[in-house]
Scaffold this motif. Structure first.
Motif, PDB file in Angstrom:
ATOM      1  N   ALA A 104       0.834  -1.205   0.000  1.00 26.94           N
ATOM      2  CA  ALA A 104       0.000   0.000   0.000  1.00 26.94           C
ATOM      3  C   ALA A 104       0.873   1.262   0.000  1.00 26.94           C
ATOM      4  O   ALA A 104       0.604   2.212  -0.741  1.00 26.94           O
ATOM      5  N   HIS A 105       1.929   1.259   0.804  1.00 23.14           N
ATOM      6  CA  HIS A 105       2.823   2.423   0.832  1.00 23.14           C
ATOM      7  C   HIS A 105       3.490   2.642  -0.518  1.00 23.14           C
ATOM      8  O   HIS A 105       3.613   3.766  -0.994  1.00 23.14           O
ATOM      9  N   GLN A 106       3.907   1.556  -1.124  1.00 25.09           N
ATOM     10  CA  GLN A 106       4.530   1.674  -2.439  1.00 25.09           C
ATOM     11  C   GLN A 106       3.533   2.231  -3.463  1.00 25.09           C
ATOM     12  O   GLN A 106       3.891   3.067  -4.305  1.00 25.09           O
ATOM     13  N   GLY A 107       2.289   1.791  -3.360  1.00 25.63           N
ATOM     14  CA  GLY A 107       1.256   2.300  -4.256  1.00 25.63           C
ATOM     15  C   GLY A 107       1.058   3.801  -4.101  1.00 25.63           C
ATOM     16  O   GLY A 107       0.954   4.537  -5.089  1.00 25.63           O
ATOM     17  N   TYR A 108       1.007   4.255  -2.850  1.00 21.76           N
ATOM     18  CA  TYR A 108       0.846   5.694  -2.605  1.00 21.76           C
ATOM     19  C   TYR A 108       2.056   6.478  -3.100  1.00 21.76           C
ATOM     20  O   TYR A 108       1.917   7.571  -3.645  1.00 21.76           O
ATOM     21  N   GLU A 109       3.248   5.925  -2.896  1.00 22.03           N
ATOM     22  CA  GLU A 109       4.456   6.623  -3.350  1.00 22.03           C
ATOM     23  C   GLU A 109       4.459   6.781  -4.864  1.00 22.03           C
ATOM     24  O   GLU A 109       4.839   7.811  -5.402  1.00 22.03           O
ATOM     25  N   ARG A 110       4.036   5.736  -5.546  1.00 17.87           N
ATOM     26  CA  ARG A 110       4.122   5.745  -7.016  1.00 17.87           C
ATOM     27  C   ARG A 110       2.957   6.466  -7.671  1.00 17.87           C
ATOM     28  O   ARG A 110       3.129   7.138  -8.681  1.00 17.87           O
ATOM     29  N   PHE A 111       1.763   6.293  -7.100  1.00 20.43           N
ATOM     30  CA  PHE A 111       0.569   6.787  -7.803  1.00 20.43           C
ATOM     31  C   PHE A 111      -0.195   7.871  -7.049  1.00 20.43           C
ATOM     32  O   PHE A 111      -1.045   8.529  -7.629  1.00 20.43           O
ATOM     33  N   GLY A 112       0.075   8.025  -5.769  1.00 12.20           N
ATOM     34  CA  GLY A 112      -0.670   9.006  -4.985  1.00 12.20           C
ATOM     35  C   GLY A 112      -2.027   8.467  -4.558  1.00 12.20           C
ATOM     36  O   GLY A 112      -2.277   7.254  -4.595  1.00 12.20           O
ATOM     37  N   ASN A 113      -2.910   9.383  -4.172  1.00 17.24           N
ATOM     38  CA  ASN A 113      -4.219   9.005  -3.646  1.00 17.24           C
ATOM     39  C   ASN A 113      -5.213   8.764  -4.782  1.00 17.24           C
ATOM     40  O   ASN A 113      -6.122   9.560  -5.027  1.00 17.24           O
ATOM     41  N   VAL A 114      -4.984   7.670  -5.495  1.00 10.01           N
ATOM     42  CA  VAL A 114      -5.888   7.239  -6.570  1.00 10.01           C
ATOM     43  C   VAL A 114      -6.121   5.740  -6.376  1.00 10.01           C
ATOM     44  O   VAL A 114      -5.339   5.077  -5.690  1.00 10.01           O
ATOM     45  N   PRO A 115      -7.180   5.204  -6.972  1.00  9.88           N
ATOM     46  CA  PRO A 115      -7.410   3.763  -6.790  1.00  9.88           C
ATOM     47  C   PRO A 115      -6.289   2.918  -7.387  1.00  9.88           C
ATOM     48  O   PRO A 115      -5.824   3.165  -8.503  1.00  9.88           O
ATOM     49  N   PHE A 116      -5.820   1.973  -6.619  1.00 13.44           N
ATOM     50  CA  PHE A 116      -4.933   0.920  -7.099  1.00 13.44           C
ATOM     51  C   PHE A 116      -5.249  -0.310  -6.262  1.00 13.44           C
ATOM     52  O   PHE A 116      -5.964  -0.213  -5.244  1.00 13.44           O
ATOM     53  N   LEU A 117      -4.760  -1.457  -6.692  1.00 10.95           N
ATOM     54  CA  LEU A 117      -5.151  -2.695  -6.019  1.00 10.95           C
ATOM     55  C   LEU A 117      -3.971  -3.341  -5.306  1.00 10.95           C
ATOM     56  O   LEU A 117      -2.913  -3.561  -5.901  1.00 10.95           O
ATOM     57  N   VAL A 118      -4.189  -3.633  -4.026  1.00 18.07           N
ATOM     58  CA  VAL A 118      -3.267  -4.469  -3.256  1.00 18.07           C
ATOM     59  C   VAL A 118      -4.038  -5.734  -2.913  1.00 18.07           C
ATOM     60  O   VAL A 118      -5.126  -5.652  -2.330  1.00 18.07           O
ATOM     61  N   LYS A 119      -3.500  -6.873  -3.291  1.00 16.32           N
ATOM     62  CA  LYS A 119      -4.244  -8.114  -3.068  1.00 16.32           C
ATOM     63  C   LYS A 119      -3.300  -9.247  -2.696  1.00 16.32           C
ATOM     64  O   LYS A 119      -2.251  -9.411  -3.316  1.00 16.32           O
ATOM     65  N   GLN A 120      -3.708 -10.013  -1.684  1.00 13.93           N
ATOM     66  CA  GLN A 120      -2.911 -11.184  -1.326  1.00 13.93           C
ATOM     67  C   GLN A 120      -3.177 -12.280  -2.343  1.00 13.93           C
ATOM     68  O   GLN A 120      -4.336 -12.545  -2.704  1.00 13.93           O
ATOM     69  N   VAL A 121      -2.105 -12.899  -2.785  1.00 14.79           N
ATOM     70  CA  VAL A 121      -2.218 -13.944  -3.804  1.00 14.79           C
ATOM     71  C   VAL A 121      -2.605 -15.245  -3.100  1.00 14.79           C
ATOM     72  O   VAL A 121      -1.786 -15.858  -2.402  1.00 14.79           O
TER      73      VAL A 121
END
Lengths: 83, 131
Positions: free
Chosen positions: A50-67
């Motif tokens: 989640a932190h990596q997602g925020y760093e790369r894309f900011g406060n926009v929808p992205f998906l973090v999911k356990q495989v």
């Protein structure tokens, strides 16, 4: 809010579904970060992803999911939840 | 391990509740003060949808949720930061749902409690939470 077919994560969920078999073989149990049709990376923890997602894309929808083969539901004993 | 002790008039009636400030992890959103209930029956932390909307957070995942009245409801997940009254900040991925009633807008679940010491002292209407 309930996630629906018009979900802001619709594209990411489709990407996960399309790559699920491959991800299960390679990184079962880890957390995958997906933006649009791109698998950005895999991580040991949900928070790291989640932190990596925020760093790369900011406060926009992205998906973090356990495989996982089968998604495990989260349990709540409280009747406060309005779902 | 910094801790805080809260005393309530009637701990049995009110439950172990405390005011926390919720915000995003980047500190861009204005913190929102909400009443939170410590809920050992919650697998993960829950935040009321209306609070998440106020914070302007985007979803970062989905989860299937089981409650006493429903099964397999798919809900969104959000990265949030909680700040306790003693200044301790906690980050977690919380579920967004409607919460019934006017008062409680956050359930502090076992995802956060796994790193805590939680002492419920019914005889003195107090509880202590340490991280």
């Amino acid at each position: 809010m309930k996630a629906t077919a018009s979900s802001p994560l619709k594209k990411e969920l489709r990407t996960y579904a399309a790559h699920k078999s491959e991800l299960l073989r390679r990184v079962r149990g880890k957390y995958v970060l997906i933006k649009g049709s791109r698998i950005v990376g895999t991580f040991e923890s949900e928070l790291d992803a989640a932190h990596q997602g925020y760093e790369r894309f900011g406060n926009v929808p992205f998906l973090v999911k356990q495989v996982m083969e089968v998604e495990v539901p989260l349990d709540f004993t409280s009747s406060l939840l309005g779902v | 391990m910094p801790g805080l002790t809260v005393q309530l008039a009637d701990l049995q009636a009110e439950g172990p509740r405390l005011e926390v400030r919720l915000t995003d992890t980047a500190g861009a959103a204005a913190p929102t003060a909400v009443d939170a209930l410590i809920d050992t029956g919650a697998t993960v932390t829950v935040v009321a949808n209306q609070v998440l909307k106020r914070l302007g957070l985007s979803p970062i995942g989905t989860a299937l949720v089981h409650t006493p009245s429903s099964t397999n409801v798919r809900c969104y997940k959000y990265l949030v930061r909680l700040v306790l009254p003693n200044g301790v900040g906690l980050e977690t991925v919380a579920i967004g749902t409607p919460l019934r009633g006017q008062r409680i807008q956050c359930l502090i679940g076992r995802d956060l409690l796994k790193n805590a010491v939680f002492v419920y002292t019914g005889q003195t209407n107090t509880f202590t939470l340490s991280f």
